[in-house]
Design a protein around this motif. Structure first.
Motif, PDB file in Angstrom:
ATOM      1  N   PRO A  54      -1.151 -19.017 -23.120  1.00  0.00           N
ATOM      2  CA  PRO A  54      -0.621 -17.791 -22.511  1.00  0.00           C
ATOM      3  C   PRO A  54      -1.573 -17.103 -21.541  1.00  0.00           C
ATOM      4  CG  PRO A  54      -0.040 -17.872 -24.827  1.00  0.00           C
ATOM      5  CD  PRO A  54      -0.991 -19.001 -24.587  1.00  0.00           C
ATOM      6  N   GLY A  55      -2.848 -17.007 -21.894  1.00  0.00           N
ATOM      7  CA  GLY A  55      -3.794 -16.343 -21.004  1.00  0.00           C
ATOM      8  C   GLY A  55      -3.925 -17.056 -19.671  1.00  0.00           C
ATOM      9  N   MET A  56      -3.988 -18.385 -19.714  1.00  0.00           N
ATOM     10  CA  MET A  56      -4.123 -19.159 -18.474  1.00  0.00           C
ATOM     11  C   MET A  56      -2.857 -19.067 -17.632  1.00  0.00           C
ATOM     12  SD  MET A  56      -6.052 -20.902 -16.550  1.00  0.00           S
ATOM     13  CE  MET A  56      -7.456 -21.166 -17.649  1.00  0.00           C
ATOM     14  N   VAL A  57      -1.689 -19.203 -18.269  1.00  0.00           N
ATOM     15  CA  VAL A  57      -0.422 -19.104 -17.539  1.00  0.00           C
ATOM     16  C   VAL A  57      -0.255 -17.699 -16.959  1.00  0.00           C
ATOM     17  CG1 VAL A  57       2.086 -19.100 -17.775  1.00  0.00           C
ATOM     18  CG2 VAL A  57       0.742 -20.926 -18.813  1.00  0.00           C
ATOM     19  N   GLY A  58      -0.469 -16.678 -17.797  1.00  0.00           N
ATOM     20  CA  GLY A  58      -0.324 -15.305 -17.332  1.00  0.00           C
ATOM     21  C   GLY A  58      -1.315 -14.972 -16.234  1.00  0.00           C
ATOM     22  N   GLY A  59      -2.570 -15.395 -16.408  1.00  0.00           N
ATOM     23  CA  GLY A  59      -3.577 -15.123 -15.400  1.00  0.00           C
ATOM     24  C   GLY A  59      -3.246 -15.787 -14.072  1.00  0.00           C
ATOM     25  N   ILE A 114       4.783 -29.033 -24.483  1.00  0.00           N
ATOM     26  CA  ILE A 114       6.056 -28.332 -24.629  1.00  0.00           C
ATOM     27  C   ILE A 114       5.872 -26.832 -24.451  1.00  0.00           C
ATOM     28  CG2 ILE A 114       7.909 -27.757 -26.243  1.00  0.00           C
ATOM     29  CD1 ILE A 114       7.478 -30.562 -27.478  1.00  0.00           C
ATOM     30  N   PHE A 115       4.879 -26.272 -25.140  1.00  0.00           N
ATOM     31  CA  PHE A 115       4.703 -24.831 -25.113  1.00  0.00           C
ATOM     32  C   PHE A 115       4.293 -24.331 -23.732  1.00  0.00           C
ATOM     33  CE2 PHE A 115       2.128 -20.961 -25.712  1.00  0.00           C
ATOM     34  CZ  PHE A 115       3.097 -20.147 -26.286  1.00  0.00           C
ATOM     35  N   CYS A 116       3.427 -25.068 -23.043  1.00  0.00           N
ATOM     36  CA  CYS A 116       2.962 -24.627 -21.729  1.00  0.00           C
ATOM     37  C   CYS A 116       4.128 -24.484 -20.760  1.00  0.00           C
ATOM     38  CB  CYS A 116       1.927 -25.616 -21.180  1.00  0.00           C
ATOM     39  SG  CYS A 116       1.218 -25.109 -19.600  1.00  0.00           S
ATOM     40  N   ASN A 117       5.002 -25.473 -20.736  1.00  0.00           N
ATOM     41  CA  ASN A 117       6.148 -25.410 -19.818  1.00  0.00           C
ATOM     42  C   ASN A 117       7.126 -24.309 -20.202  1.00  0.00           C
ATOM     43  OD1 ASN A 117       6.026 -27.766 -17.778  1.00  0.00           O
ATOM     44  ND2 ASN A 117       5.431 -28.725 -19.700  1.00  0.00           N
ATOM     45  N   CYS A 118       7.374 -24.163 -21.500  1.00  0.00           N
ATOM     46  CA  CYS A 118       8.296 -23.116 -21.961  1.00  0.00           C
ATOM     47  C   CYS A 118       7.737 -21.728 -21.675  1.00  0.00           C
ATOM     48  CB  CYS A 118       8.574 -23.277 -23.454  1.00  0.00           C
ATOM     49  SG  CYS A 118       9.545 -24.733 -23.874  1.00  0.00           S
ATOM     50  N   PHE A 119       6.444 -21.546 -21.916  1.00  0.00           N
ATOM     51  CA  PHE A 119       5.845 -20.227 -21.692  1.00  0.00           C
ATOM     52  C   PHE A 119       5.793 -19.905 -20.203  1.00  0.00           C
ATOM     53  CE2 PHE A 119       2.561 -16.999 -21.419  1.00  0.00           C
ATOM     54  CZ  PHE A 119       2.890 -16.172 -22.487  1.00  0.00           C
ATOM     55  N   PHE A 120       5.551 -20.903 -19.376  1.00  0.00           N
ATOM     56  CA  PHE A 120       5.550 -20.695 -17.929  1.00  0.00           C
ATOM     57  C   PHE A 120       6.908 -20.166 -17.463  1.00  0.00           C
ATOM     58  CE2 PHE A 120       6.215 -22.120 -13.559  1.00  0.00           C
ATOM     59  CZ  PHE A 120       5.045 -21.719 -12.935  1.00  0.00           C
ATOM     60  N   LEU A 121       7.971 -20.798 -17.937  1.00  0.00           N
ATOM     61  CA  LEU A 121       9.312 -20.349 -17.568  1.00  0.00           C
ATOM     62  C   LEU A 121       9.597 -18.956 -18.112  1.00  0.00           C
ATOM     63  CD1 LEU A 121      11.356 -23.646 -18.093  1.00  0.00           C
ATOM     64  CD2 LEU A 121      10.726 -22.568 -15.920  1.00  0.00           C
ATOM     65  N   LEU A 125      10.558 -15.502 -16.028  1.00  0.00           N
ATOM     66  CA  LEU A 125      11.787 -14.754 -16.291  1.00  0.00           C
ATOM     67  C   LEU A 125      11.507 -13.350 -16.799  1.00  0.00           C
ATOM     68  CD1 LEU A 125      13.850 -17.590 -18.025  1.00  0.00           C
ATOM     69  CD2 LEU A 125      14.215 -16.648 -15.729  1.00  0.00           C
ATOM     70  N   SER A 126      10.535 -13.214 -17.688  1.00  0.00           N
ATOM     71  CA  SER A 126      10.266 -11.910 -18.297  1.00  0.00           C
ATOM     72  C   SER A 126       8.810 -11.815 -18.747  1.00  0.00           C
ATOM     73  CB  SER A 126      11.201 -11.675 -19.488  1.00  0.00           C
ATOM     74  OG  SER A 126      10.880 -10.450 -20.137  1.00  0.00           O
ATOM     75  N   PRO A 127       7.915 -11.353 -17.868  1.00  0.00           N
ATOM     76  CA  PRO A 127       6.511 -11.183 -18.262  1.00  0.00           C
ATOM     77  C   PRO A 127       6.349 -10.285 -19.482  1.00  0.00           C
ATOM     78  CG  PRO A 127       6.744 -10.979 -15.882  1.00  0.00           C
ATOM     79  CD  PRO A 127       8.132 -11.011 -16.458  1.00  0.00           C
ATOM     80  N   ARG A 128       7.197  -9.280 -19.590  1.00  0.00           N
ATOM     81  CA  ARG A 128       7.105  -8.372 -20.742  1.00  0.00           C
ATOM     82  C   ARG A 128       7.331  -9.118 -22.043  1.00  0.00           C
ATOM     83  NH1 ARG A 128      10.857  -5.596 -23.842  1.00  0.00           N
ATOM     84  NH2 ARG A 128      10.065  -3.685 -24.821  1.00  0.00           N
ATOM     85  N   THR A 129       8.380  -9.945 -22.101  1.00  0.00           N
ATOM     86  CA  THR A 129       8.658 -10.710 -23.311  1.00  0.00           C
ATOM     87  C   THR A 129       7.535 -11.699 -23.597  1.00  0.00           C
ATOM     88  OG1 THR A 129      11.040 -10.529 -22.878  1.00  0.00           O
ATOM     89  CG2 THR A 129      10.329 -12.208 -24.455  1.00  0.00           C
TER      90      THR A 129
END
Length: 204
Positions: A54-59, A114-121, A125-129
């Motif tokens: 999450p930190g890497m994707v969000g960053g 799996i998680f990296c791709n799902c979290f990226f999407l 769609l919703s950074p808050r979520t």
């Protein structure tokens, strides 16, 4: 070790998005409990691999957003990338404490992919979520490390010497042991929990 504040703090879901994030987190917690039971060292190896995503994707996405808008990010990029690096250090530390099996290494590859791709999407769609999910992940991590610490204290888990990588990273005493490592890691997770819930609140 009791689960008193700040370790037992919980952000109550405020709306459907929060409830969905919390339900998803509880499902993953159930699966982790079913698979790893009380093998906390092995649990940490797999879950910390996912926790660093999450930190890497969000960053990365916040970085691109800042470039597109040509405006300052308010410190979000640094905080998220620091979180990703910190979680990576958790993984490297527990690699020295609980040697993963070949199957667990395969599980790491599958879970991360799996998680990296799902979290990226999800973040698109919703950074808050996405931040709320991460906050709830960290809540569960805090509880897991508190349980791990209790197991070390009551002799269920051996209080082995801390690996050199942990002593250097957290600047622990030369004779530090697993107990001190868990305390340091848990403190990191508390900080990540609070930061992500704050980010989610700011995006509400």
């Amino acid at each position: 070790m009791s689960l008193t504040a700040p370790f037992a703090q919980h952000c109550s879901p405020k709306d459907f998005s929060d409830r969905l994030a919390y339900a998803f987190t509880r499902l993953l917690r159930f699966l982790a409990d079913a698979f790893f039971a009380r093998r906390y060292g092995h649990r940490a190896i797999v879950l910390e691999t996912v926790a660093a995503v999450p930190g890497m994707v969000g960053g990365t996405l916040q970085h691109l957003r800042s470039l597109r808008r040509m405006e300052d990010d308010g410190g979000w990029i640094h905080a998220l990338l620091e979180e990703a690096e910190n979680e990576r250090m958790h993984l490297l530390t527990f690699m020295h404490i609980a040697r993963p099996s070949g199957f667990e290494r395969l599980l790491v590859l599958l879970a991360q992919g799996i998680f990296c791709n799902c979290f990226f999407l999800l973040y698109l769609l919703s950074p808050r979520t996405a931040h709320r999910v991460t906050g709830y992940f960290e809540e569960e991590a805090v509880l897991s490390y508190t349980e791990y610490l209790a197991g070390v204290d009551d002799g269920t888990h051996a209080n082995v010497p801390a690996p050199a990588i942990a002593i250097n990273y957290w600047k622990l005493a030369p004779g530090a042991r697993l107990r001190e490592v868990i305390i340091a890691v848990r403190a990191d997770e508390v900080r990540h929990r609070d930061v992500n819930h704050r980010f989610a609140d700011e995006l509400a």
